[in-house]
Design a protein around this motif. Structure first.
Motif, short mmCIF file in Angstrom:
data_model
loop_
_atom_site.label_atom_id
_atom_site.label_comp_id
_atom_site.label_asym_id
_atom_site.label_seq_id
_atom_site.Cartn_x
_atom_site.Cartn_y
_atom_site.Cartn_z
N GLY A 167 56.39 54.29 59.98
CA GLY A 167 57.10 55.03 60.74
C GLY A 167 56.53 55.44 62.11
O GLY A 167 55.29 55.47 62.10
N ALA A 168 57.28 55.86 63.05
CA ALA A 168 56.69 56.14 64.30
C ALA A 168 57.67 57.55 64.88
O ALA A 168 58.94 57.56 64.52
N ILE A 181 62.82 59.28 66.35
CA ILE A 181 61.82 58.34 65.26
C ILE A 181 62.32 56.88 65.13
O ILE A 181 63.33 56.82 65.40
N ARG A 182 61.51 56.27 64.38
CA ARG A 182 61.82 54.85 63.74
C ARG A 182 61.01 54.75 62.44
O ARG A 182 59.84 54.96 62.49
N ILE A 183 61.98 54.06 61.60
CA ILE A 183 61.27 53.72 60.39
C ILE A 183 61.61 52.38 59.98
O ILE A 183 62.83 52.29 59.96
N GLU A 270 70.05 54.57 58.09
CA GLU A 270 70.90 56.01 58.08
C GLU A 270 70.04 57.25 58.25
O GLU A 270 70.73 58.26 58.95
N PHE A 271 68.83 57.45 57.71
CA PHE A 271 68.14 58.54 57.82
C PHE A 271 67.66 58.59 59.34
O PHE A 271 67.84 59.70 60.06
N VAL A 272 67.32 57.65 60.15
CA VAL A 272 66.76 57.68 61.46
C VAL A 272 68.13 58.18 62.44
O VAL A 272 68.00 58.83 63.10
N PHE A 273 69.09 57.67 61.96
CA PHE A 273 70.53 57.81 62.82
C PHE A 273 70.81 59.24 62.76
O PHE A 273 71.09 59.81 63.83
N ARG A 274 70.53 59.94 61.55
CA ARG A 274 71.05 61.35 61.39
C ARG A 274 69.93 62.13 61.96
O ARG A 274 70.20 63.33 62.60
N PHE A 275 68.75 61.99 61.80
CA PHE A 275 67.66 62.69 62.36
C PHE A 275 67.73 62.65 63.73
O PHE A 275 67.52 63.57 64.55
#
Length: 310
Positions: A167-168, A181-183, A270-275
């Motif tokens: 992750g970044a 963020i990116r994961i 999905e997690f990255v999109f929402r965050f």
């Protein structure tokens, strides 16, 4: 009215029937006017005999508003797609397929899972800009959830039953908060895997702050800023990326009761999109539908076996 609803009442008022949903999709898909997918012609007329279908004046091709999109050949009404997109985009923790089935009264879990999977494919925006400036980068492991892997995983540094991710996080305001963020899922923590992640997600000229792992130095165009953890807790050295990892693991267990190896990347997306849209959560609905309108069709067989199309 704004380009996205800010409440359930406003959503229902704006997208209460098929016509309202179709009109919104037309504007999202062809913001500068109709473009024929076959010949590129810009002149067409809407057919009275087929719902929301246009016939190109140049080549005669008939194109519905959902043809060639993530909603291609769907038998579900557009109102169901819009409700699903709104719930997935605006709920702070997202919504599972089982919850969506109950909320929207779908006839089967498969239907709910399929619409969730297709919308999840639309959470990766094409052409998104890479992370810039000071970027914390680290790796972590997520326990598998499958028939063949133990949920708790192996002990210590064993990768048994674990999925590896990197992750970044952009560091904003001099370290006072996280930005975008990116994961991504990785096969291992080798230099080849980590450099590929950095090349795809971090802008040239950025500074990657890491824990000193030997796989990071040498990435093209990236300044490496190692901070060897030693006896100090890793979350002290890299606070934001570790907070993201912690939130990710809690979310995965709380909403989905664990993630499976085959579909891991789509859930990470999905997690990255929402965050990344946490400050404009209702606008995320607009983003999701616009990306969905530009996505190619994803049939069921492709979604259940993503490695077959890799």
């Amino acid at each position: 009215m704004t380009d996205f609803p800010r409440s359930l009442i406003e959503f229902q008022q704006r997208f209460g029937d098929e016509a309202a949903c179709a009109q919104y999709l037309v504007a999202a898909r062809w913001p500068d006017g109709f473009v024929c997918p076959r010949c590129g012609g810009g002149k067409a007329w809407r057919l009275e005999t087929k719902a929301w279908t246009y016939e190109c004046a140049s080549c005669g091709r008939q194109t519905s508003v959902t043809a060639g999109t993530i909603m291609h050949h769907s038998k579900l009404p557009l109102t169901a797609w819009f409700w699903a997109a709104y719930l997935m985009a605006t709920h702070s923790n997202g919504i599972s397929a089982l919850q969506l089935q109950r909320q929207l009264a779908f006839g089967s879990y498969k239907t709910a899972w399929l619409i969730c999977a297709k919308l999840r494919c639309s959470m990766l925006a094409p052409g998104r800009s890479p992370l810039a400036g000071l970027v914390e980068v680290d790796e972590t492991e997520i326990a598998c959830r499958s028939k063949n892997d133990p949920v708790t995983g192996g002990g210590g540094r064993s990768h048994q039953g674990k999925m590896l991710v990197v992750g970044a996080v952009e560091v904003e305001d001099g370290g006072l908060g996280p930005g975008r963020i990116r994961i991504s899922q990785v096969a291992d923590y080798s230099a080849a895997s980590l450099h590929a992640f950095l090349a795809a997600n971090v802008a040239a000229g950025a500074t990657a702050k890491t824990d000193g792992w030997s796989g990071y130095p040498g990435a093209a165009g990236i300044t490496h800023d190692p901070h060897v953890v030693g006896k100090m807790a890793a979350h002290i050295v890299l606070p934001w990326v570790h907070r993201i990892f912690s939130n990710l693991k809690v979310w995965a267990l709380g909403v989905y009761h664990g993630l499976r190896r085959k579909h891991l990347q789509s859930y990470l997306d999905e997690f990255v999109f929402r965050f990344n849209r946490r400050r404009t959560r209702h606008a995320a609905f607009r983003s999701l539908l616009r990306i969905a309108a530009a996505q190619p069709p994803r049939p069921y067989k492709m979604l259940i076996s993503p490695e077959a199309t890799a």
